[in-house]
Scaffold this motif. Structure first.
Motif, PDB file in Angstrom:
ATOM      1  N   TYR A   1       0.827  -1.211   0.000  1.00 33.71           N
ATOM      2  CA  TYR A   1       0.000   0.000   0.000  1.00 33.71           C
ATOM      3  C   TYR A   1       0.862   1.262   0.000  1.00 33.71           C
ATOM      4  CZ  TYR A   1      -4.165  -2.811   1.093  1.00 33.71           C
ATOM      5  OH  TYR A   1      -5.195  -3.711   1.064  1.00 33.71           O
ATOM      6  N   VAL A   2       1.925   1.268   0.783  1.00 29.47           N
ATOM      7  CA  VAL A   2       2.812   2.443   0.839  1.00 29.47           C
ATOM      8  C   VAL A   2       3.403   2.701  -0.542  1.00 29.47           C
ATOM      9  CG1 VAL A   2       5.012   3.306   1.729  1.00 29.47           C
ATOM     10  CG2 VAL A   2       3.351   2.300   3.296  1.00 29.47           C
ATOM     11  N   VAL A   3       3.878   1.659  -1.207  1.00 27.67           N
ATOM     12  CA  VAL A   3       4.477   1.819  -2.530  1.00 27.67           C
ATOM     13  C   VAL A   3       3.436   2.322  -3.540  1.00 27.67           C
ATOM     14  CG1 VAL A   3       5.540   0.562  -4.450  1.00 27.67           C
ATOM     15  CG2 VAL A   3       6.311   0.135  -2.118  1.00 27.67           C
ATOM     16  N   VAL A   4       2.276   1.696  -3.558  1.00 29.71           N
ATOM     17  CA  VAL A   4       1.235   2.079  -4.523  1.00 29.71           C
ATOM     18  C   VAL A   4       0.774   3.508  -4.284  1.00 29.71           C
ATOM     19  CG1 VAL A   4      -1.149   1.615  -5.245  1.00 29.71           C
ATOM     20  CG2 VAL A   4       0.472  -0.270  -4.991  1.00 29.71           C
ATOM     21  N   PHE A   5       0.481   3.869  -3.052  1.00 30.45           N
ATOM     22  CA  PHE A   5       0.009   5.224  -2.773  1.00 30.45           C
ATOM     23  C   PHE A   5       1.093   6.263  -3.030  1.00 30.45           C
ATOM     24  CE2 PHE A   5      -3.280   3.205   0.201  1.00 30.45           C
ATOM     25  CZ  PHE A   5      -4.250   3.245  -0.779  1.00 30.45           C
ATOM     26  N   SER A   6       2.351   5.926  -2.820  1.00 31.46           N
ATOM     27  CA  SER A   6       3.450   6.851  -3.126  1.00 31.46           C
ATOM     28  C   SER A   6       3.528   7.100  -4.630  1.00 31.46           C
ATOM     29  CB  SER A   6       4.790   6.292  -2.637  1.00 31.46           C
ATOM     30  OG  SER A   6       4.784   6.157  -1.247  1.00 31.46           O
ATOM     31  N   ILE A   7       3.351   6.040  -5.411  1.00 30.58           N
ATOM     32  CA  ILE A   7       3.356   6.185  -6.876  1.00 30.58           C
ATOM     33  C   ILE A   7       2.180   7.047  -7.328  1.00 30.58           C
ATOM     34  CG2 ILE A   7       3.050   4.916  -9.046  1.00 30.58           C
ATOM     35  CD1 ILE A   7       4.689   2.636  -7.723  1.00 30.58           C
ATOM     36  N   VAL A   8       1.012   6.846  -6.725  1.00 36.47           N
ATOM     37  CA  VAL A   8      -0.161   7.649  -7.072  1.00 36.47           C
ATOM     38  C   VAL A   8       0.081   9.115  -6.732  1.00 36.47           C
ATOM     39  CG1 VAL A   8      -2.598   8.057  -6.531  1.00 36.47           C
ATOM     40  CG2 VAL A   8      -1.785   5.732  -6.893  1.00 36.47           C
ATOM     41  N   VAL A   9       0.693   9.401  -5.579  1.00 39.55           N
ATOM     42  CA  VAL A   9       1.016  10.787  -5.208  1.00 39.55           C
ATOM     43  C   VAL A   9       1.954  11.388  -6.247  1.00 39.55           C
ATOM     44  CG1 VAL A   9       2.249  12.221  -3.529  1.00 39.55           C
ATOM     45  CG2 VAL A   9       0.593  10.540  -2.737  1.00 39.55           C
ATOM     46  N   LEU A  10       2.974  10.627  -6.626  1.00 40.46           N
ATOM     47  CA  LEU A  10       3.939  11.101  -7.616  1.00 40.46           C
ATOM     48  C   LEU A  10       3.255  11.393  -8.958  1.00 40.46           C
ATOM     49  CD1 LEU A  10       6.921  11.654  -8.255  1.00 40.46           C
ATOM     50  CD2 LEU A  10       7.118   9.266  -8.935  1.00 40.46           C
ATOM     51  N   LEU A  11       2.358  10.512  -9.378  1.00 42.27           N
ATOM     52  CA  LEU A  11       1.628  10.723 -10.633  1.00 42.27           C
ATOM     53  C   LEU A  11       0.757  11.980 -10.576  1.00 42.27           C
ATOM     54  CD1 LEU A  11       0.548   7.086 -11.558  1.00 42.27           C
ATOM     55  CD2 LEU A  11       2.211   8.520 -12.748  1.00 42.27           C
ATOM     56  N   TYR A  12       0.079  12.206  -9.465  1.00 45.88           N
ATOM     57  CA  TYR A  12      -0.750  13.408  -9.353  1.00 45.88           C
ATOM     58  C   TYR A  12       0.087  14.671  -9.279  1.00 45.88           C
ATOM     59  CZ  TYR A  12      -5.256  11.099  -9.126  1.00 45.88           C
ATOM     60  OH  TYR A  12      -6.385  10.391  -9.446  1.00 45.88           O
ATOM     61  N   VAL A  13       1.263  14.600  -8.680  1.00 43.94           N
ATOM     62  CA  VAL A  13       2.165  15.763  -8.664  1.00 43.94           C
ATOM     63  C   VAL A  13       2.594  16.090 -10.095  1.00 43.94           C
ATOM     64  CG1 VAL A  13       4.472  16.546  -7.976  1.00 43.94           C
ATOM     65  CG2 VAL A  13       2.964  15.495  -6.296  1.00 43.94           C
ATOM     66  N   ILE A  14       2.944  15.067 -10.864  1.00 39.70           N
ATOM     67  CA  ILE A  14       3.340  15.280 -12.260  1.00 39.70           C
ATOM     68  C   ILE A  14       2.168  15.825 -13.068  1.00 39.70           C
ATOM     69  CG2 ILE A  14       4.029  14.074 -14.387  1.00 39.70           C
ATOM     70  CD1 ILE A  14       5.685  12.186 -12.546  1.00 39.70           C
ATOM     71  N   MET A  15       0.989  15.270 -12.870  1.00 36.88           N
ATOM     72  CA  MET A  15      -0.201  15.752 -13.582  1.00 36.88           C
ATOM     73  C   MET A  15      -0.528  17.190 -13.202  1.00 36.88           C
ATOM     74  SD  MET A  15      -2.584  12.314 -13.406  1.00 36.88           S
ATOM     75  CE  MET A  15      -4.053  13.082 -14.066  1.00 36.88           C
ATOM     76  N   LEU A  16      -0.344  17.526 -11.932  1.00 37.39           N
ATOM     77  CA  LEU A  16      -0.615  18.891 -11.473  1.00 37.39           C
ATOM     78  C   LEU A  16       0.366  19.866 -12.100  1.00 37.39           C
ATOM     79  CD1 LEU A  16      -2.501  20.427  -9.563  1.00 37.39           C
ATOM     80  CD2 LEU A  16      -0.787  20.157  -7.788  1.00 37.39           C
ATOM     81  N   LYS A  17       1.641  19.508 -12.201  1.00 40.28           N
ATOM     82  CA  LYS A  17       2.655  20.388 -12.804  1.00 40.28           C
ATOM     83  C   LYS A  17       2.421  20.578 -14.303  1.00 40.28           C
ATOM     84  CE  LYS A  17       6.379  19.984  -9.582  1.00 40.28           C
ATOM     85  NZ  LYS A  17       7.722  20.458  -9.477  1.00 40.28           N
ATOM     86  N   ASN A  18       1.875  19.559 -14.949  1.00 36.79           N
ATOM     87  CA  ASN A  18       1.608  19.646 -16.389  1.00 36.79           C
ATOM     88  C   ASN A  18       0.191  20.141 -16.689  1.00 36.79           C
ATOM     89  OD1 ASN A  18       4.170  18.716 -17.072  1.00 36.79           O
ATOM     90  ND2 ASN A  18       3.517  16.573 -16.945  1.00 36.79           N
ATOM     91  N   ASN A  19      -0.508  20.607 -15.692  1.00 34.92           N
ATOM     92  CA  ASN A  19      -1.880  21.122 -15.818  1.00 34.92           C
ATOM     93  C   ASN A  19      -2.826  20.093 -16.432  1.00 34.92           C
ATOM     94  OD1 ASN A  19      -1.278  23.638 -14.673  1.00 34.92           O
ATOM     95  ND2 ASN A  19      -0.524  24.401 -16.648  1.00 34.92           N
ATOM     96  N   ALA A  20      -2.603  18.817 -16.166  1.00 35.93           N
ATOM     97  CA  ALA A  20      -3.476  17.762 -16.672  1.00 35.93           C
ATOM     98  C   ALA A  20      -4.672  17.541 -15.753  1.00 35.93           C
ATOM     99  CB  ALA A  20      -2.689  16.465 -16.823  1.00 35.93           C
ATOM    100  N   VAL A  21      -4.632  18.134 -14.581  1.00 36.77           N
ATOM    101  CA  VAL A  21      -5.718  18.007 -13.620  1.00 36.77           C
ATOM    102  C   VAL A  21      -5.960  19.374 -12.984  1.00 36.77           C
ATOM    103  CG1 VAL A  21      -4.236  17.342 -11.674  1.00 36.77           C
ATOM    104  CG2 VAL A  21      -6.582  16.535 -11.729  1.00 36.77           C
ATOM    105  N   ASP A  22      -7.201  19.629 -12.605  1.00 36.77           N
ATOM    106  CA  ASP A  22      -7.561  20.886 -11.951  1.00 36.77           C
ATOM    107  C   ASP A  22      -6.735  21.072 -10.681  1.00 36.77           C
ATOM    108  OD1 ASP A  22      -9.269  23.217 -11.518  1.00 36.77           O
ATOM    109  OD2 ASP A  22     -10.096  22.023  -9.851  1.00 36.77           O
ATOM    110  N   HIS A  23      -6.315  22.304 -10.392  1.00 30.10           N
ATOM    111  CA  HIS A  23      -5.440  22.587  -9.256  1.00 30.10           C
ATOM    112  C   HIS A  23      -6.050  22.150  -7.922  1.00 30.10           C
ATOM    113  CE1 HIS A  23      -2.209  24.552  -7.103  1.00 30.10           C
ATOM    114  NE2 HIS A  23      -3.113  25.147  -6.334  1.00 30.10           N
ATOM    115  N   THR A  24      -7.301  22.495  -7.684  1.00 27.62           N
ATOM    116  CA  THR A  24      -7.958  22.151  -6.423  1.00 27.62           C
ATOM    117  C   THR A  24      -8.118  20.638  -6.277  1.00 27.62           C
ATOM    118  OG1 THR A  24      -9.210  24.208  -6.601  1.00 27.62           O
ATOM    119  CG2 THR A  24      -9.977  22.610  -4.980  1.00 27.62           C
ATOM    120  N   LEU A  25      -8.562  20.004  -7.351  1.00 24.26           N
ATOM    121  CA  LEU A  25      -8.717  18.552  -7.330  1.00 24.26           C
ATOM    122  C   LEU A  25      -7.365  17.868  -7.145  1.00 24.26           C
ATOM    123  CD1 LEU A  25     -10.514  16.040  -7.678  1.00 24.26           C
ATOM    124  CD2 LEU A  25     -10.083  16.208 -10.136  1.00 24.26           C
ATOM    125  N   GLY A  26      -6.354  18.351  -7.839  1.00 24.37           N
ATOM    126  CA  GLY A  26      -5.009  17.775  -7.728  1.00 24.37           C
ATOM    127  C   GLY A  26      -4.468  17.862  -6.311  1.00 24.37           C
TER     128      GLY A  26
END
Length: 164
Positions: free
Chosen positions: A18-43
């Motif tokens: 779970y720690v590994v999977v959730f860490s990867i998900v956090v990393l993916l959302y950080v990348i998506m947030l930096k690339n404006n692929a997701v709304d800022h508030t939602l991200g």
């Protein structure tokens, strides 16, 4: 560990996953947030949620809460929707319950209560049954100890410390 108490912790393997999977998900959302692929508030909300889950499971790895405690009072399950404390004087039978699934078998510790509260006979250990029975069921999957080792430890504990 107290001589008159057995503590069985949850297995660390699942929590590490779970720690590994959730860490990867956090990393993916950080990348998506930096690339404006997701709304800022939602991200930010999703990053906060998954970072919190990562920290929770990381904490539970280093400071585990026992899932099952066996002591003079009885058998206590510490899982959220668990059976709670089952006192020795209420128990008439204890057995391993195996429920076959498609990919794996699910193991439970089955407990039958005395039908009459005045009945103070000793606990019977029945061994293995292949169906879901009992007044209380304690899930034995996902623990550090194997189901039959837990069952044998309960038998030894009962015969050594409880049985008169």
């Amino acid at each position: 560990m107290n001589k008159k108490e057995i503590k069985i912790n949850p297995d660390k393997g699942k929590r590490v996953t779970y720690v590994v999977v959730f860490s990867i998900v956090v990393l993916l959302y950080v990348i998506m947030l930096k690339n404006n692929a997701v709304d800022h508030t939602l991200g930010i909300a999703l990053i906060s949620l998954f970072a919190g889950l990562t920290l929770y499971f990381l904490y539970s790895i280093f400071f585990p809460k026992p899932a099952i405690i066996i002591n003079e009072e009885g058998i206590k399950e510490n899982i959220i929707k668990g059976a709670g404390l089952i006192k020795w004087n209420k128990i008439s039978e204890i057995y391993i319950c195996v429920i076959p699934k498609k990919k794996y078998d699910v193991f439970f510790l089955g407990v039958n209560y005395h039908k009459d509260e005045n009945d103070k006979r000793r606990v019977k250990f029945k061994g293995k049954v292949n169906e879901k029975l009992g007044d209380a069921l304690i899930v034995l999957d996902g623990l550090e100890m194997q189901p039959y080792d837990i069952y044998n430890n309960i038998q030894k504990y009962y015969s050594k410390f409880i049985k008169k």
